[in-house]
Design a protein around this motif. Structure first.
Motif, PDB file in Angstrom:
ATOM      1  N   ILE A  71      24.353  44.607  42.397  1.00  0.00           N
ATOM      2  CA  ILE A  71      25.480  43.716  43.071  1.00  0.00           C
ATOM      3  C   ILE A  71      26.432  44.361  43.891  1.00  0.00           C
ATOM      4  CG2 ILE A  71      27.046  41.919  42.729  1.00  0.00           C
ATOM      5  CD1 ILE A  71      24.342  40.893  42.232  1.00  0.00           C
ATOM      6  N   ILE A  72      26.651  43.985  44.861  1.00  0.00           N
ATOM      7  CA  ILE A  72      27.938  44.640  45.556  1.00  0.00           C
ATOM      8  C   ILE A  72      28.682  43.490  45.718  1.00  0.00           C
ATOM      9  CG2 ILE A  72      26.778  44.696  47.945  1.00  0.00           C
ATOM     10  CD1 ILE A  72      28.705  47.210  48.497  1.00  0.00           C
ATOM     11  N   VAL A  73      29.926  43.531  45.216  1.00  0.00           N
ATOM     12  CA  VAL A  73      30.682  42.155  45.196  1.00  0.00           C
ATOM     13  C   VAL A  73      32.187  42.528  45.553  1.00  0.00           C
ATOM     14  CG1 VAL A  73      31.278  42.497  42.737  1.00  0.00           C
ATOM     15  CG2 VAL A  73      31.420  40.036  43.707  1.00  0.00           C
ATOM     16  N   GLU A  74      32.819  41.886  46.249  1.00  0.00           N
ATOM     17  CA  GLU A  74      34.427  41.804  46.720  1.00  0.00           C
ATOM     18  C   GLU A  74      35.254  41.385  45.884  1.00  0.00           C
ATOM     19  OE1 GLU A  74      33.582  42.158  51.438  1.00  0.00           O
ATOM     20  OE2 GLU A  74      34.757  40.249  50.641  1.00  0.00           O
ATOM     21  N   ILE A  75      36.214  42.256  45.191  1.00  0.00           N
ATOM     22  CA  ILE A  75      37.391  41.771  44.284  1.00  0.00           C
ATOM     23  C   ILE A  75      38.504  42.202  44.930  1.00  0.00           C
ATOM     24  CG2 ILE A  75      35.780  41.971  42.237  1.00  0.00           C
ATOM     25  CD1 ILE A  75      37.150  44.289  41.264  1.00  0.00           C
ATOM     26  N   HIS A  76      39.698  41.525  44.131  1.00  0.00           N
ATOM     27  CA  HIS A  76      41.098  41.750  45.011  1.00  0.00           C
ATOM     28  C   HIS A  76      42.016  41.380  43.928  1.00  0.00           C
ATOM     29  CE1 HIS A  76      44.369  41.576  47.890  1.00  0.00           C
ATOM     30  NE2 HIS A  76      43.640  42.397  48.676  1.00  0.00           N
ATOM     31  N   PRO A  77      43.106  42.057  43.817  1.00  0.00           N
ATOM     32  CA  PRO A  77      44.380  41.873  42.733  1.00  0.00           C
ATOM     33  C   PRO A  77      44.877  40.501  43.333  1.00  0.00           C
ATOM     34  CG  PRO A  77      44.868  43.662  44.078  1.00  0.00           C
ATOM     35  CD  PRO A  77      43.470  43.315  44.349  1.00  0.00           C
ATOM     36  N   ASP A  78      44.997  40.269  44.638  1.00  0.00           N
ATOM     37  CA  ASP A  78      45.832  39.077  44.941  1.00  0.00           C
ATOM     38  C   ASP A  78      44.962  38.298  46.246  1.00  0.00           C
ATOM     39  OD1 ASP A  78      47.831  37.450  45.434  1.00  0.00           O
ATOM     40  OD2 ASP A  78      49.386  38.872  46.278  1.00  0.00           O
ATOM     41  N   PRO A  79      43.852  37.731  46.113  1.00  0.00           N
ATOM     42  CA  PRO A  79      43.017  37.247  47.086  1.00  0.00           C
ATOM     43  C   PRO A  79      43.914  36.441  48.210  1.00  0.00           C
ATOM     44  CG  PRO A  79      41.709  36.970  44.921  1.00  0.00           C
ATOM     45  CD  PRO A  79      43.300  37.360  44.670  1.00  0.00           C
ATOM     46  N   GLU A  80      44.823  35.531  47.698  1.00  0.00           N
ATOM     47  CA  GLU A  80      45.579  34.937  48.923  1.00  0.00           C
ATOM     48  C   GLU A  80      46.196  35.836  49.761  1.00  0.00           C
ATOM     49  OE1 GLU A  80      45.404  34.361  45.393  1.00  0.00           O
ATOM     50  OE2 GLU A  80      44.194  32.323  45.757  1.00  0.00           O
ATOM     51  N   GLY A  92      34.689  46.287  44.765  1.00  0.00           N
ATOM     52  CA  GLY A  92      36.140  46.644  45.277  1.00  0.00           C
ATOM     53  C   GLY A  92      36.421  45.748  46.580  1.00  0.00           C
ATOM     54  N   PRO A  93      37.432  46.034  46.991  1.00  0.00           N
ATOM     55  CA  PRO A  93      37.958  44.992  48.078  1.00  0.00           C
ATOM     56  C   PRO A  93      37.188  44.993  49.618  1.00  0.00           C
ATOM     57  CG  PRO A  93      39.253  46.803  48.160  1.00  0.00           C
ATOM     58  CD  PRO A  93      38.335  47.228  47.086  1.00  0.00           C
ATOM     59  N   CYS A  94      37.350  43.816  50.389  1.00  0.00           N
ATOM     60  CA  CYS A  94      36.447  44.272  51.694  1.00  0.00           C
ATOM     61  C   CYS A  94      37.128  45.210  52.203  1.00  0.00           C
ATOM     62  CB  CYS A  94      36.695  42.893  52.129  1.00  0.00           C
ATOM     63  SG  CYS A  94      35.890  42.636  53.972  1.00  0.00           S
ATOM     64  N   THR A  95      38.349  45.305  52.409  1.00  0.00           N
ATOM     65  CA  THR A  95      38.767  46.399  52.928  1.00  0.00           C
ATOM     66  C   THR A  95      40.196  46.969  52.465  1.00  0.00           C
ATOM     67  OG1 THR A  95      39.873  46.952  55.127  1.00  0.00           O
ATOM     68  CG2 THR A  95      40.691  44.895  54.359  1.00  0.00           C
ATOM     69  N   VAL A  96      40.241  48.147  52.653  1.00  0.00           N
ATOM     70  CA  VAL A  96      41.127  49.097  52.230  1.00  0.00           C
ATOM     71  C   VAL A  96      42.513  48.594  52.651  1.00  0.00           C
ATOM     72  CG1 VAL A  96      42.116  51.563  51.848  1.00  0.00           C
ATOM     73  CG2 VAL A  96      39.787  51.319  51.535  1.00  0.00           C
ATOM     74  N   GLU A  97      43.568  48.325  52.137  1.00  0.00           N
ATOM     75  CA  GLU A  97      44.822  47.771  52.630  1.00  0.00           C
ATOM     76  C   GLU A  97      45.835  48.719  52.343  1.00  0.00           C
ATOM     77  OE1 GLU A  97      45.189  43.652  51.179  1.00  0.00           O
ATOM     78  OE2 GLU A  97      43.260  43.191  51.706  1.00  0.00           O
ATOM     79  N   SER A  98      46.067  49.119  51.064  1.00  0.00           N
ATOM     80  CA  SER A  98      46.990  49.848  50.628  1.00  0.00           C
ATOM     81  C   SER A  98      46.684  50.770  49.488  1.00  0.00           C
ATOM     82  CB  SER A  98      48.491  49.003  50.116  1.00  0.00           C
ATOM     83  OG  SER A  98      48.082  48.129  49.201  1.00  0.00           O
ATOM     84  N   MET A 142      30.222  51.781  40.765  1.00  0.00           N
ATOM     85  CA  MET A 142      30.831  52.399  41.973  1.00  0.00           C
ATOM     86  C   MET A 142      32.043  51.458  42.730  1.00  0.00           C
ATOM     87  SD  MET A 142      27.373  53.825  43.872  1.00  0.00           S
ATOM     88  CE  MET A 142      25.996  53.288  43.278  1.00  0.00           C
ATOM     89  N   PHE A 143      32.575  52.123  43.611  1.00  0.00           N
ATOM     90  CA  PHE A 143      33.680  51.419  43.998  1.00  0.00           C
ATOM     91  C   PHE A 143      33.345  51.358  45.554  1.00  0.00           C
ATOM     92  CE2 PHE A 143      38.165  51.532  45.845  1.00  0.00           C
ATOM     93  CZ  PHE A 143      38.531  50.404  45.418  1.00  0.00           C
ATOM     94  N   ARG A 144      33.792  50.057  46.132  1.00  0.00           N
ATOM     95  CA  ARG A 144      33.310  49.537  47.543  1.00  0.00           C
ATOM     96  C   ARG A 144      35.001  49.319  48.118  1.00  0.00           C
ATOM     97  NH1 ARG A 144      31.438  45.045  50.602  1.00  0.00           N
ATOM     98  NH2 ARG A 144      33.389  45.783  51.764  1.00  0.00           N
ATOM     99  N   ALA A 178      40.392  50.023  41.913  1.00  0.00           N
ATOM    100  CA  ALA A 178      39.301  50.953  41.378  1.00  0.00           C
ATOM    101  C   ALA A 178      39.431  51.204  39.903  1.00  0.00           C
ATOM    102  CB  ALA A 178      39.524  52.271  42.117  1.00  0.00           C
ATOM    103  N   HIS A 179      40.635  51.238  39.358  1.00  0.00           N
ATOM    104  CA  HIS A 179      40.628  51.184  37.757  1.00  0.00           C
ATOM    105  C   HIS A 179      40.459  49.916  37.218  1.00  0.00           C
ATOM    106  CE1 HIS A 179      43.055  55.018  37.059  1.00  0.00           C
ATOM    107  NE2 HIS A 179      43.812  54.792  38.166  1.00  0.00           N
ATOM    108  N   VAL A 180      40.282  48.878  37.767  1.00  0.00           N
ATOM    109  CA  VAL A 180      39.812  47.664  37.160  1.00  0.00           C
ATOM    110  C   VAL A 180      38.260  47.713  37.141  1.00  0.00           C
ATOM    111  CG1 VAL A 180      39.337  45.085  37.631  1.00  0.00           C
ATOM    112  CG2 VAL A 180      41.793  46.278  37.893  1.00  0.00           C
ATOM    113  N   VAL A 181      37.844  48.246  38.147  1.00  0.00           N
ATOM    114  CA  VAL A 181      36.220  48.532  38.362  1.00  0.00           C
ATOM    115  C   VAL A 181      35.901  49.525  37.179  1.00  0.00           C
ATOM    116  CG1 VAL A 181      34.331  49.373  39.936  1.00  0.00           C
ATOM    117  CG2 VAL A 181      36.163  47.794  40.700  1.00  0.00           C
TER     118      VAL A 181
END
Ligand code: PEP
Ligand code: MN
Length: 341
Positions: A296-305, A101-107, A125-127, A115-118
């Protein structure tokens, strides 16, 4: 075991004890002091105990060596791996968990979409952080209550258990409403009152290793949670500070097999915060799985930039399913199976 010889024990008596210890395949380390000779017997504790050395000629007493971490230790009573059950997912033993999941919840879009991607990729699990430990007090500190609300929505949409950080015990009640696993960040690993509070709360805890903490300090910190009666503790290696500056932290993968010797608790690896950049995240993840990590706990994001926090190290959600497949393959070589529902 430490075998303390009597002050007047003869060399023959010492040799006889060493012989007995070595005959059962254990090692004997003899330390001769001015007054006393002590033999350290290293091997299967029960086999050594069965030698009945207590009554042997020249032996004063036999003292078990106790680890300072009694509840987390693999010995003497708890040899089996602990398996933490989280809403049907199992962490530990022959199970492999992927928490993403993302580092931080943004929106709302970013949270629910990720969460759907995960879920679709078979993640366990979702982080996502609602309370963020940031180096600068001027940086974004997390959405707080609103972030927790979005996490609750992600859970009800996908059914994924939620892993989120608690920094301040005053937020415990609201975090308990949504978190299936409470993360203790690296910076709070030695916040002992917080750990004791989580021990009493009884919810599974993911305890991250401090930036400059030894493995013994990490395991001792887990003891604060276990001591209060909460046995659902997972440890997390997330990189430590070394002299190397080519990446964010040094992922200490030796910690995985060593922690497995020290403790029965599950060991999760966070490749993201160690790497600091995306290209390193997959190789470190695969290496962690090969080393025997339980997840593994890993950070993912739809638009990392555009990410508010830790974008450079976030895997792209578009690449996540293929990453899960490769990780699952390595985990299976290490004898583990992906735990998802
Ligand atoms: C995180 O998981 O987002 C995080 C801040 O991790 P750490 O506490 O390991 O730095
Ligand atoms: Mn982060």
């Amino acid at each position: 075991m430490m075998i303390v010889m009597k002050p007047g024990a003869t060399p023959e008596e010492v040799a006889a004890v060493v012989g007995k210890v070595e005959r059962i395949g254990a090692q004997a380390h003899v330390s001769r002091g001015e007054e006393l000779t002590v033999i350290g017997a290293i091997g299967d504790r029960e086999h050594i105990a069965r030698l009945g050395l207590e009554g042997t000629a020249g032996v004063e007493k036999v003292v078990p060596i106790l680890k300072p971490y009694k509840l987390a230790s693999r010995e003497p009573a708890h040899r089996e791996d602990t398996i933490v059950e989280i809403d049907g997912r199992r962490v530990g033993g022959r199970n492999f968990s992927i928490i993403a999941g993302p580092c931080t919840v943004e929106s709302r879009d970013q949270t629910i979409g990720t969460a759907h991607v995960v879920k679709e990729a078979g993640g366990s699990m979702f982080r996502g952080g609602a309370y963020k430990p940031r180096t600068s007090p001027y940086a974004f500190q997390g959405l707080g209550q609103e972030g927790l609300r979005l996490l609750a929505e992600a859970k009800s949409e996908t059914g994924l258990p939620i892993v989120t950080e608690l920094m301040d015990a005053r937020d415990l009640e609201s975090v308990l409403e949504v978190a299936d696993v409470i993360q203790v960040g690296a910076r709070n690993m030695q916040n002992y009152p917080l750990l004791a509070e989580l021990g009493r709360a009884g919810r599974p805890v993911l305890l991250k290793r401090g930036l400059s903490s030894t493995l013994e300090e990490l395991v001792m910190a887990s003891e604060y949670i276990l001591k209060e009666g909460n046995e659902a503790v997972m440890l997390c290696e997330r990189g430590i500070r070394t002299f190397e500056t080519a990446y964010r932290f040094t992922l200490d993968l030796t910690a995985v097999p060593v922690l497995k010797e020290m403790t029965h608790l599950p060991i999760v690896v966070d490749p993201s915060h160690a790497a600091g950049r995306r290209a390193l995240v997959e190789p470190l993840s695969l290496a962690a799985a090969a080393a025997g990590a339980d997840g593994i706990i890993v950070e993912i994001h739809p638009d990392p930039e555009e990410a508010i926090c830790d974008g450079p190290q976030a895997l792209r959600t578009d690449d996540f399913a293929a990453y899960v497949e490769r990780l699952e393959a390595v985990a299976s070589i290490a004898g583990k199976e992906l735990s998802a529902v």
